[in-house]
Write a protein that holds these residues in place. Structure first.
Motif, PDB file in Angstrom:
ATOM      1  N   VAL A  19      51.123 -14.652 -16.446  1.00 54.63           N
ATOM      2  CA  VAL A  19      50.299 -13.953 -17.429  1.00 54.63           C
ATOM      3  C   VAL A  19      50.918 -14.072 -18.818  1.00 54.63           C
ATOM      4  CG1 VAL A  19      51.491 -11.716 -17.079  1.00 54.63           C
ATOM      5  CG2 VAL A  19      49.123 -11.735 -17.919  1.00 54.63           C
ATOM      6  N   ARG A  82      29.843 -13.845  -5.525  1.00 55.69           N
ATOM      7  CA  ARG A  82      28.654 -14.687  -5.758  1.00 55.69           C
ATOM      8  C   ARG A  82      28.754 -15.995  -4.997  1.00 55.69           C
ATOM      9  NH1 ARG A  82      27.735 -13.710 -12.270  1.00 55.69           N
ATOM     10  NH2 ARG A  82      28.185 -11.478 -12.162  1.00 55.69           N
ATOM     11  N   ALA A 120      46.560 -16.048 -11.253  1.00 58.38           N
ATOM     12  CA  ALA A 120      46.438 -16.252 -12.699  1.00 58.38           C
ATOM     13  C   ALA A 120      45.419 -15.332 -13.372  1.00 58.38           C
ATOM     14  CB  ALA A 120      46.089 -17.717 -12.970  1.00 58.38           C
ATOM     15  N   GLY A 122      41.998 -12.606 -13.857  1.00 56.24           N
ATOM     16  CA  GLY A 122      42.304 -11.643 -14.927  1.00 56.24           C
ATOM     17  C   GLY A 122      42.809 -10.302 -14.406  1.00 56.24           C
ATOM     18  N   ALA A 123      42.511  -9.265 -15.188  1.00 56.54           N
ATOM     19  CA  ALA A 123      43.080  -7.949 -14.922  1.00 56.54           C
ATOM     20  C   ALA A 123      42.763  -7.465 -13.509  1.00 56.54           C
ATOM     21  CB  ALA A 123      42.557  -6.951 -15.951  1.00 56.54           C
TER      22      ALA A 123
HETATM   23  N1  LIG Z   1      46.414 -13.600 -20.957  1.00 54.16           N
HETATM   24  C1  LIG Z   1      46.374 -14.113 -19.742  1.00 54.16           C
HETATM   25  O1  LIG Z   1      47.369 -14.627 -19.204  1.00 54.16           O
HETATM   26  C2  LIG Z   1      45.071 -14.095 -18.990  1.00 54.16           C
HETATM   27  C3  LIG Z   1      45.004 -14.631 -17.686  1.00 54.16           C
HETATM   28  C4  LIG Z   1      43.785 -14.572 -17.017  1.00 54.16           C
HETATM   29  C5  LIG Z   1      42.693 -13.998 -17.637  1.00 54.16           C
HETATM   30  N2  LIG Z   1      42.806 -13.512 -18.886  1.00 54.16           N
HETATM   31  C6  LIG Z   1      41.643 -12.883 -19.553  1.00 54.16           C
HETATM   32  O2  LIG Z   1      41.200 -11.787 -18.738  1.00 54.16           O
HETATM   33  C7  LIG Z   1      39.784 -11.646 -18.925  1.00 54.16           C
HETATM   34  C8  LIG Z   1      39.099 -11.677 -17.571  1.00 54.16           C
HETATM   35  O3  LIG Z   1      39.651 -10.676 -16.730  1.00 54.16           O
HETATM   36  P1  LIG Z   1      38.714  -9.651 -15.923  1.00 54.16           P
HETATM   37  O4  LIG Z   1      39.628  -8.657 -15.301  1.00 54.16           O
HETATM   38  O5  LIG Z   1      37.615  -9.169 -16.840  1.00 54.16           O
HETATM   39  O6  LIG Z   1      37.993 -10.582 -14.841  1.00 54.16           O
HETATM   40  P2  LIG Z   1      38.568 -11.497 -13.642  1.00 54.16           P
HETATM   41  O7  LIG Z   1      39.612 -10.726 -12.908  1.00 54.16           O
HETATM   42  O8  LIG Z   1      38.895 -12.835 -14.148  1.00 54.16           O
HETATM   43  O9  LIG Z   1      37.247 -11.648 -12.754  1.00 54.16           O
HETATM   44  C9  LIG Z   1      36.615 -10.497 -12.223  1.00 54.16           C
HETATM   45  C10 LIG Z   1      35.680 -10.949 -11.123  1.00 54.16           C
HETATM   46  O10 LIG Z   1      36.435 -11.517 -10.035  1.00 54.16           O
HETATM   47  C11 LIG Z   1      35.782 -11.249  -8.820  1.00 54.16           C
HETATM   48  N3  LIG Z   1      36.683 -10.501  -7.941  1.00 54.16           N
HETATM   49  C12 LIG Z   1      37.791  -9.800  -8.278  1.00 54.16           C
HETATM   50  N4  LIG Z   1      38.371  -9.277  -7.180  1.00 54.16           N
HETATM   51  C13 LIG Z   1      37.622  -9.664  -6.120  1.00 54.16           C
HETATM   52  C14 LIG Z   1      37.717  -9.447  -4.717  1.00 54.16           C
HETATM   53  N5  LIG Z   1      38.730  -8.736  -4.164  1.00 54.16           N
HETATM   54  N6  LIG Z   1      36.775  -9.996  -3.923  1.00 54.16           N
HETATM   55  C15 LIG Z   1      35.770 -10.746  -4.454  1.00 54.16           C
HETATM   56  N7  LIG Z   1      35.622 -10.979  -5.780  1.00 54.16           N
HETATM   57  C16 LIG Z   1      36.546 -10.446  -6.593  1.00 54.16           C
HETATM   58  C17 LIG Z   1      34.508 -10.506  -9.147  1.00 54.16           C
HETATM   59  O11 LIG Z   1      33.549 -11.540  -9.349  1.00 54.16           O
HETATM   60  P3  LIG Z   1      31.947 -11.396  -9.146  1.00 54.16           P
HETATM   61  O12 LIG Z   1      31.507 -10.479 -10.247  1.00 54.16           O
HETATM   62  O13 LIG Z   1      31.448 -12.784  -9.293  1.00 54.16           O
HETATM   63  O14 LIG Z   1      31.750 -10.825  -7.764  1.00 54.16           O
HETATM   64  C18 LIG Z   1      34.867  -9.848 -10.455  1.00 54.16           C
HETATM   65  O15 LIG Z   1      33.747  -9.505 -11.249  1.00 54.16           O
HETATM   66  C19 LIG Z   1      39.346 -12.796 -19.822  1.00 54.16           C
HETATM   67  O16 LIG Z   1      39.305 -12.344 -21.166  1.00 54.16           O
HETATM   68  C20 LIG Z   1      40.467 -13.809 -19.658  1.00 54.16           C
HETATM   69  O17 LIG Z   1      40.600 -14.687 -20.754  1.00 54.16           O
HETATM   70  C21 LIG Z   1      43.962 -13.551 -19.573  1.00 54.16           C
END
Ligand SMILES: NC(=O)c1ccc[n+]([C@@H]2O[C@H](COP(=O)([O-])OP(=O)(O)OC[C@H]3O[C@@H](n4cnc5c(N)ncnc54)[C@H](OP(=O)(O)O)[C@@H]3O)[C@@H](O)[C@H]2O)c1
Length: 179
Positions: A19, A82, A120, A122-123
């Motif tokens: 991260v 999805r 990797a 996200g949150a």
């Molecule tokens: N700075 C860094 O190192 C870093 C690294 C990675 C990401 N990021 C940032 O973090 C942000 C995205 O993070 P986020 O937390 O909003 O989203 P995320 O974790 O990338 O994705 C969330 C989605 O993952 C799926 N999901 C999560 N857990 C699941 C489980 N146990 N089973 C099935 N599906 C699961 C779901 O998808 P569905 O809705 O399709 O069901 C959920 O809506 C972005 O801005 C990205 O650029 C930063």
């Protein structure tokens, strides 16, 4: 997922979180990262190349938007509820166990039996995997940017800082879980 469920995730391979996080905990904004640090992108590439990499659907879509394809040279396991179509070097997983199983298979069959699986973000994905991580590779960004996504609270006491490499405006750190 509770800590007990996460720690039941079994793999003989090292489970490594990676991260980049700002001083205020921000990791993302509008589906992307709120900074552009080429050295950190290079560090991420070098560290994860040749390994399976688990990420959430939102992070995956951000990468597709930026690169037009999943990360080359790695197998991306996309957590999602999805029914997404993916190219050859990406696969969807419906829960953590499924993600780990598919990462195991990719490690064995596509990456020379590599001993590392990366997580990797996200949150939402860090949050669920943190209790099971053996190692955490962190880029500390010396800034307080606006953002909509933060790295979850984590149990620093459970980890030892094993390296720190200070650069201009950021630092590369590595934490290893204490036995
Ligand atoms: N700075 C860094 O190192 C870093 C690294 C990675 C990401 N990021 C940032 O973090 C942000 C995205 O993070 P986020 O937390 O909003 O989203 P995320 O974790 O990338 O994705 C969330 C989605 O993952 C799926 N999901 C999560 N857990 C699941 C489980 N146990 N089973 C099935 N599906 C699961 C779901 O998808 P569905 O809705 O399709 O069901 C959920 O809506 C972005 O801005 C990205 O650029 C930063």
């Amino acid at each position: 997922m509770s800590e007990n469920e996460a720690t039941r995730l079994e793999t003989d391979r090292e489970l490594v979180g990676i991260v980049a996080v700002a001083e205020n905990g921000v990791i993302g904004k509008d589906g992307d990262m709120p900074w552009h640090i080429p050295d950190d992108l290079q560090h991420f590439k070098e560290t994860t190349m040749g390994h399976p990499i688990i990420m959430g659907r939102v992070t995956y879509e951000g990468i597709l938007e930026a690169l037009g394809e999943p990360l080359p040279g790695r197998t991306t396991i996309v957590l999602t509820g999805r029914d997404l179509e993916t190219p050859e070097n990406a696969v969807i997983a419906g829960d953590l166990e499924d993600a780990l199983e598919k990462a195991e298979r990719a490690a064995r069959e596509r990456h020379g039996d590599t001993d590392r699986i990366f997580v990797a973000g996200g949150a939402t994905v860090y949050d669920q995997f943190l209790p099971a991580l053996d190692r955490l590779i962190v880029t500390e960004i010396a800034d307080d940017p606006d953002g909509d996504t933060r790295f979850p609270d984590w149990d620093r006491e459970a980890f030892d800082e094993v390296s720190r490499d200070d650069r201009d405006g950021f630092a590369f750190l590595e934490y290893s879980r204490l036995e």
